[in-house]
Scaffold this motif. Structure first.
Motif, PDB file in Angstrom:
ATOM      1  N   ALA A   1       0.751  -1.174   0.028  1.00 35.28           N
ATOM      2  CA  ALA A   1       0.009   0.092  -0.129  1.00 35.28           C
ATOM      3  C   ALA A   1       0.734   1.167   0.082  1.00 35.28           C
ATOM      4  CB  ALA A   1      -0.981  -0.080   1.202  1.00 35.28           C
ATOM      5  N   HIS A   2       2.119   1.239   0.330  1.00 33.30           N
ATOM      6  CA  HIS A   2       2.957   2.328   0.583  1.00 33.30           C
ATOM      7  C   HIS A   2       4.450   1.879  -0.108  1.00 33.30           C
ATOM      8  CE1 HIS A   2       0.201   4.365   3.362  1.00 33.30           C
ATOM      9  NE2 HIS A   2       0.015   3.328   3.881  1.00 33.30           N
ATOM     10  N   GLY A   3       4.797   2.483  -0.871  1.00 31.82           N
ATOM     11  CA  GLY A   3       6.098   2.093  -1.649  1.00 31.82           C
ATOM     12  C   GLY A   3       6.855   3.108  -2.161  1.00 31.82           C
ATOM     13  N   CYS A   4       8.378   3.228  -2.132  1.00 31.29           N
ATOM     14  CA  CYS A   4       9.221   3.957  -2.596  1.00 31.29           C
ATOM     15  C   CYS A   4      10.406   3.117  -2.948  1.00 31.29           C
ATOM     16  CB  CYS A   4       9.652   4.990  -1.677  1.00 31.29           C
ATOM     17  SG  CYS A   4      10.227   6.478  -2.273  1.00 31.29           S
TER      18      CYS A   4
ATOM     19  N   GLU B   1       5.507  15.494  -6.177  1.00 31.73           N
ATOM     20  CA  GLU B   1       4.066  15.613  -5.830  1.00 31.73           C
ATOM     21  C   GLU B   1       4.024  14.938  -4.407  1.00 31.73           C
ATOM     22  OE1 GLU B   1       1.603  13.819  -8.479  1.00 31.73           O
ATOM     23  OE2 GLU B   1       2.808  14.290 -10.204  1.00 31.73           O
ATOM     24  N   ARG B   2       4.125  15.842  -3.299  1.00 31.87           N
ATOM     25  CA  ARG B   2       4.138  15.500  -2.116  1.00 31.87           C
ATOM     26  C   ARG B   2       3.239  14.741  -1.306  1.00 31.87           C
ATOM     27  NH1 ARG B   2       6.757  19.229   2.837  1.00 31.87           N
ATOM     28  NH2 ARG B   2       6.221  17.814   4.851  1.00 31.87           N
ATOM     29  N   GLU B   3       2.124  15.171  -1.919  1.00 34.57           N
ATOM     30  CA  GLU B   3       0.759  14.484  -1.546  1.00 34.57           C
ATOM     31  C   GLU B   3       0.560  12.825  -1.704  1.00 34.57           C
ATOM     32  OE1 GLU B   3      -0.325  15.874  -5.656  1.00 34.57           O
ATOM     33  OE2 GLU B   3       0.800  16.744  -3.529  1.00 34.57           O
ATOM     34  N   ARG B   4       1.660  12.486  -2.730  1.00 31.56           N
ATOM     35  CA  ARG B   4       1.791  11.156  -3.310  1.00 31.56           C
ATOM     36  C   ARG B   4       2.857  10.387  -2.720  1.00 31.56           C
ATOM     37  NH1 ARG B   4       0.305  10.995  -9.466  1.00 31.56           N
ATOM     38  NH2 ARG B   4       0.169   8.593  -9.010  1.00 31.56           N
ATOM     39  N   ILE B   5       3.611  11.122  -2.117  1.00 32.60           N
ATOM     40  CA  ILE B   5       4.855  10.523  -1.235  1.00 32.60           C
ATOM     41  C   ILE B   5       4.677   9.734   0.075  1.00 32.60           C
ATOM     42  CG2 ILE B   5       7.089  11.083  -0.271  1.00 32.60           C
ATOM     43  CD1 ILE B   5       7.397  13.074  -2.597  1.00 32.60           C
ATOM     44  N   PRO B   6       4.974   8.580   0.184  1.00 32.43           N
ATOM     45  CA  PRO B   6       4.813   7.628   1.578  1.00 32.43           C
ATOM     46  C   PRO B   6       5.167   8.686   2.815  1.00 32.43           C
ATOM     47  CG  PRO B   6       5.439   6.510   0.004  1.00 32.43           C
ATOM     48  CD  PRO B   6       5.754   7.714  -0.662  1.00 32.43           C
TER      49      PRO B   6
ATOM     50  N   LYS C   1      -2.995   4.988  -6.728  1.00 33.55           N
ATOM     51  CA  LYS C   1      -2.297   4.725  -8.133  1.00 33.55           C
ATOM     52  C   LYS C   1      -0.548   4.857  -8.102  1.00 33.55           C
ATOM     53  CE  LYS C   1      -2.705   5.825 -12.938  1.00 33.55           C
ATOM     54  NZ  LYS C   1      -3.088   6.744 -13.813  1.00 33.55           N
ATOM     55  N   VAL C   2       0.029   3.922  -8.408  1.00 33.18           N
ATOM     56  CA  VAL C   2       1.380   3.900  -8.682  1.00 33.18           C
ATOM     57  C   VAL C   2       1.930   5.024  -9.429  1.00 33.18           C
ATOM     58  CG1 VAL C   2       3.452   2.689  -9.179  1.00 33.18           C
ATOM     59  CG2 VAL C   2       1.632   1.692  -8.195  1.00 33.18           C
ATOM     60  N   ALA C   3       2.532   5.902  -9.227  1.00 32.25           N
ATOM     61  CA  ALA C   3       3.404   6.828  -9.994  1.00 32.25           C
ATOM     62  C   ALA C   3       4.726   6.142 -10.412  1.00 32.25           C
ATOM     63  CB  ALA C   3       3.779   8.251  -9.017  1.00 32.25           C
TER      64      ALA C   3
ATOM     65  N   PHE D   1      15.530   0.380 -15.016  1.00 27.21           N
ATOM     66  CA  PHE D   1      15.100   0.721 -13.699  1.00 27.21           C
ATOM     67  C   PHE D   1      14.044   1.799 -13.988  1.00 27.21           C
ATOM     68  CE2 PHE D   1      18.619  -1.785 -11.975  1.00 27.21           C
ATOM     69  CZ  PHE D   1      17.796  -2.586 -11.110  1.00 27.21           C
ATOM     70  N   ARG D   2      12.736   1.415 -13.288  1.00 31.77           N
ATOM     71  CA  ARG D   2      11.712   2.676 -13.244  1.00 31.77           C
ATOM     72  C   ARG D   2      11.559   2.953 -11.656  1.00 31.77           C
ATOM     73  NH1 ARG D   2       9.061  -1.119 -16.323  1.00 31.77           N
ATOM     74  NH2 ARG D   2       7.514  -1.153 -14.792  1.00 31.77           N
ATOM     75  N   LEU D   3      11.501   4.130 -11.458  1.00 29.56           N
ATOM     76  CA  LEU D   3      10.862   4.563 -10.013  1.00 29.56           C
ATOM     77  C   LEU D   3       9.465   4.186  -9.868  1.00 29.56           C
ATOM     78  CD1 LEU D   3      11.641   6.154  -7.415  1.00 29.56           C
ATOM     79  CD2 LEU D   3      10.885   8.302  -8.619  1.00 29.56           C
ATOM     80  N   GLN D   4       9.074   3.801  -8.601  1.00 25.28           N
ATOM     81  CA  GLN D   4       7.661   3.599  -8.362  1.00 25.28           C
ATOM     82  C   GLN D   4       7.497   4.194  -6.926  1.00 25.28           C
ATOM     83  OE1 GLN D   4       6.279  -0.281  -8.741  1.00 25.28           O
ATOM     84  NE2 GLN D   4       6.329  -0.457 -10.866  1.00 25.28           N
ATOM     85  N   VAL D   5       6.289   4.920  -7.037  1.00 24.95           N
ATOM     86  CA  VAL D   5       5.976   5.766  -5.706  1.00 24.95           C
ATOM     87  C   VAL D   5       4.684   5.501  -5.557  1.00 24.95           C
ATOM     88  CG1 VAL D   5       5.765   8.068  -4.304  1.00 24.95           C
ATOM     89  CG2 VAL D   5       8.047   7.507  -6.256  1.00 24.95           C
TER      90      VAL D   5
END
Length: 566
Positions: free
Chosen positions: A103-106, A166-171, A125-127, A115-119
């Motif tokens: 549910a939370h990931g960085c 996008e701070r509101e989407r960062i764990p 939704k995964v960014a 490699f792709r970053l996933q947040v």
């Protein structure tokens, strides 16, 4: 506990050291014996350590190392070398939550050549804002993930690939770190890890009082004690359309006027029915290439009983309505709580036929008026015990399915029903349980099976009550050929789940030797499902509801999991 900002932590597979700020990134230890330290869920057996390089292969389900410590707003750096880059081969590094899983990931994910970053935050939704340059196989690279309250930055060999702001989407919570390598394609995927370093941010240390290596175990409610009846000789009575099997523990009635059913199953010690009122149970199902054939599709052409010194037997010769199958079904009863059942199938079709045989397949089990009072012990590793409506499946012969046993019991009124297969061949079989408390309701499902282990469409019915089936892998039965199934034990007992295990253990110990588990292992690990600590390892869907991933249905540590001492 929380550390101060600026703390530095280095993860090792065997022990953990605090590193000086200006020191070179520490490498893995040359020593790789004894148990892993408490800050990892464990070093996978596939992992190899040589010359201070940790090798993680992706084959055979992959390898994952997950920290017990939790971090927030930290900087993760891994020095690595990869071989076997190809679509379908994956590598994951970074931070991700276990409770609820994902549910939370960085984190960063390798699929193919980059490699792709996933947040991800709060299960949203995964960014995936950016990726690295192409990864060069067989070359050492350094990957850095810098997680801060207001940005996440990914760096490749010291150069920034971009910032996600996008701070509101960062764990913003404490989550675990991990290394994971999974191979689903070709060629063979392998990751060599020179060092892993986590520094800065905040940390919560795992210890035995919180995130320790022995999660809390929730045992089922105490079961009402029921006096065991005095054993007496069994009886078998047969009429033209029915048979009654009875002793001091149970009363079981078979009817076949309109197809063969288990029409009644009664616990005489508790004076209660073991089937949903008004329902009858199947006994077996044949999932052929053409259609499903259930025991209720057979009529009885011959019924006979036999008496020996200690037991009585019932033998039924069956034919299905289309005349393609014939079967011999036998029941052996004595003074014990257990009925032993045998099944032999004959192919009377025009040619060879391939079929998966579900034996036994029991439906509509329920003790007492309230379905919520029925607890089940499902054979998920040490055992998964709960009363929640659920569909569960595992495969005996794989790491999750260690037992061929299922138990349903009612702690409030006492008593249990259990069944198991006396099969010491080691053949893989799928075990499915579905508990439905009310009509027309959707229940959550946790059935992490490979495609070849999944029951055929329509095999698992939507009937109210609890059903359980043991599905044998499909086999080809030649025209005119026979297939004899292992003996099944079906029992109605005054005891709870412990009685089932005592019986199963007595049989298993006839051929299984004590593995002599080391004392150091007993002091650190429980034989609980990895699911409890590391999420749905290797299966991307986990719990499903209406074909959607239901994060809310994740089991918590120790929730209904039971380590059985037998």
């Amino acid at each position: 506990m929380d550390s101060t900002i600026g703390a530095r932590r280095t993860l090792w597979p065997l022990f953990l050291l605090m590193a000086a700020v200006n020191a070179d990134p520490p490498r893995f230890s040359d020593t790789f014996d004894g148990p892993p330290n408490y800050n990892w869920t464990g070093v996978p057996s596939q992992a190899k350590l040589s010359d201070r390089i940790l090798t993680l292969p992706g084959e055979n389900g992959g390898t994952r190392m997950t920290s017990r410590d939790k971090f927030r707003y930290s900087r993760y750096t891994v020095k690595l070398k990869l071989t076997g880059l190809a679509p379908g081969n994956y590598a994951y590094f970074g931070f991700m939550s276990r409770e609820p899983w994902g549910a939370h990931g960085c984190m960063v994910i390798l699929d193919g050549g980059r490699f792709r970053l996933q947040v991800r935050r709060d299960g949203g939704k995964v960014a995936e804002p950016f990726e690295t340059p192409p990864v060069t196989s067989e070359v050492w690279h350094t990957l850095t993930l810098d997680w801060k309250p207001d940005f996440v930055e990914m760096m490749w060999d010291g150069k920034s690939c971009g910032r996600f702001e996008e701070r509101e989407r960062i764990p913003d919570i404490y989550i675990t770190s991990f290394l994971d390598v999974v191979q689903t394609g070709a060629p063979r995927l392998e990751a060599q890890i020179d060092s892993v370093e986590i520094e800065g941010g905040e940390m919560r240390v795992a210890d035995r009082s919180g995130l320790g290596p022995r999660p809390p175990v929730r045992t089922p409610p105490d079961t009402k004690r029921i006096a065991w009846p005095i054993r007496k000789a069994p009886s078998v009575s047969v009429t033209k359309t029915s048979a009654l099997l009875e002793n001091a523990f149970y009363q079981a009635e078979l009817k076949w006027e309109n197809g063969l059913h288990l029409a009644q199953l009664r616990n005489k010690a508790t004076n209660s029915a073991c089937l949903v009122i008004g329902q009858e149970s199947q006994l077996f199902t044949i999932a052929g290439e053409e259609r499903l054939v259930r025991s209720s599709d057979f009529f009885v052409s011959e019924a006979s009983s036999l008496t020996s010194q200690r037991e009585k037997s019932l033998r039924l010769r069956l034919s299905d309505a289309r005349g393609n199958w014939e079967a011999v079904l036998t029941f052996h009863v004595d003074a014990s709580p257990e009925i032993r059942m045998g099944l032999e199938l004959m192919n009377l079709g025009k040619g060879d036929r391939k079929a998966a045989i579900c034996w036994p397949h029991l439906t509509g089990l329920q003790m007492g008026e309230k379905a919520s009072g029925n607890y089940y012990l499902f054979p998920w590793k040490g055992g998964w015990c709960n009363n929640r409506p659920m569909e569960l499946a595992t495969a005996y012969g794989q790491s999750t399915g260690l037992l061929q046993l299922f138990t349903l019991f009612n702690p409030e009124q006492g008593g249990s029903v259990y069944t198991y297969l006396k099969d010491d061949s080691g053949r893989i079989k799928t075990i499915v349980m579905r508990k439905v408390d009310r009509p027309d309701t959707e229940v959550s499902s946790y059935a992490p099976l490979y495609d070849e282990d999944r029951p055929e469409k329509g095999v698992v019915s939507d009937t109210v009550g609890t059903q359980v089936l043991f599905r044998n892998l499909p086999v080809t039965i030649a025209r005119g050929g026979r297939r004899t199934l292992p003996e099944v034990v079906l029992a109605v007992s005054p005891g709870d789940w412990r009685q089932a295990f005592r019986s199963y253990a007595s049989w298993a110990h006839l051929w299984m030797k004590d593995p002599r588990v080391p004392d150091w292992y007993k002091g650190i690990f429980q034989t609980l499902a990895v699911h409890d600590e590391a999420g749905n390892t290797g299966f991307e869907h986990g719990f499903l509801r209406n074909d959607q991933w239901a994060l809310a249905e994740q089991a918590k540590p120790g929730d209904g999991l039971l380590e059985v001492p037998y």
